[in-house]
Design an enzyme around this catalytic site. Structure first.
Site, PDB file in Angstrom:
ATOM      1  CB  CYS A  87      71.283  26.891  96.109  1.00  0.00           C
ATOM      2  SG  CYS A  87      72.026  27.888  96.417  1.00  0.00           S
ATOM      3  CG  HIS A 195      74.368  23.335  96.749  1.00  0.00           C
ATOM      4  ND1 HIS A 195      74.380  23.373  95.722  1.00  0.00           N
ATOM      5  CD2 HIS A 195      75.214  24.429  97.556  1.00  0.00           C
ATOM      6  CE1 HIS A 195      73.981  24.431  95.658  1.00  0.00           C
ATOM      7  NE2 HIS A 195      74.697  25.573  96.347  1.00  0.00           N
ATOM      8  CD  GLU A 197      73.846  20.130  93.863  1.00  0.00           C
ATOM      9  OE1 GLU A 197      74.123  22.173  93.740  1.00  0.00           O
ATOM     10  OE2 GLU A 197      73.058  19.803  93.958  1.00  0.00           O
TER      11      GLU A 197
END
Length: 227
Positions: A87, A195, A197
């Site tokens: 990002c 994302h 994660e």
């Protein structure tokens, strides 16, 4: 394997990244404040998380890209260490010249936050070896400037070198060729808007992201531990 999670003023996904690699993957991870006198040489991988570094003033990632620590990031990237920017981290990598192209405002000029289906276009990188080519995965997106742009020559080069790693199954932001993530020519620097994660536990809605981090760990072991 030991990761550095680089933290800039305005980073807000640093703890998510730390959790993914330390608590879920089981690797070592440390926060590295951008102003700390820290030698990135002691880390095996570098993670640049999402957020709004410096409040996204000027351009997203533009100010963070000029921080002194980014010179170290460049040096470690040149040595072949894995560098992942997610990002705002992707925006920083493009602004720093570690990846080609730029991230612009979303086509509808609004912030987008939702789960997004992606296509794994290249599973032969150190970040994607745990996936199948063409596999559909689901990661969250949360960005206002995720519209990836590059000129025709750069796009042709990305295709020629198989540098397009992830594409959106359905384009949410206007990115050229549905691009969601790319690597450098050497294949050790990955920038992506979605994302991974935030997709490492069932309770987060998807576990698809953990395989990205497992890929990094697996390939690091093959390269360094086996030798």
């Amino acid at each position: 394997m030991k990761f550095a999670v680089i933290v800039f003023p305005g980073s807000n996904c640093d703890r998510d990244m730390h959790y993914a690699v330390k608590d879920v993957l089981g690797a070592e991870a440390e926060f590295v404040w951008y102003e700390d006198e820290c030698d990135l040489e002691k880390y095996d991988g570098i993670l640049i998380p999402g957020g709004f570094s410096y409040g996204d003033y000027l351009r997203s990632g533009a100010i963070a890209a000029t921080a002194e620590i980014m010179e170290q990031v460049k040096e470690q990237a040149e040595k072949g260490k894995p560098v992942l920017g997610v990002c705002n981290g992707f925006q920083i990598l493009t602004e720093a010249g570690l990846l080609p192209g730029a991230l612009m405002r979303n086509k509808d000029l609004s912030f987008i936050c939702r789960n997004q289906r992606l296509v794994v276009e290249n599973n032969e990188t150190m970040f994607t070896s745990q996936y199948g080519k063409g596999q559909i995965v689901q990661f969250p997106i949360a960005h206002g400037e995720g519209n990836y742009f590059c000129d025709e020559d750069t796009l042709a080069e990305l295709k020629r070198n198989n540098q397009i790693v992830f594409t959106y199954e359905s384009n949410p932001n206007g990115s050229v060729e549905n691009i969601a993530g790319i690597v450098n020519k050497e294949g050790n620097v990955l920038g992506m808007m979605p994302h991974p994660e935030r997709a490492v536990d069932k309770w987060l809605g998807s576990e698809d992201g953990i395989r990205l981090f497992q890929s990094i760990l697996e390939n690091w072991r093959k390269t360094y531990v086996a030798n």
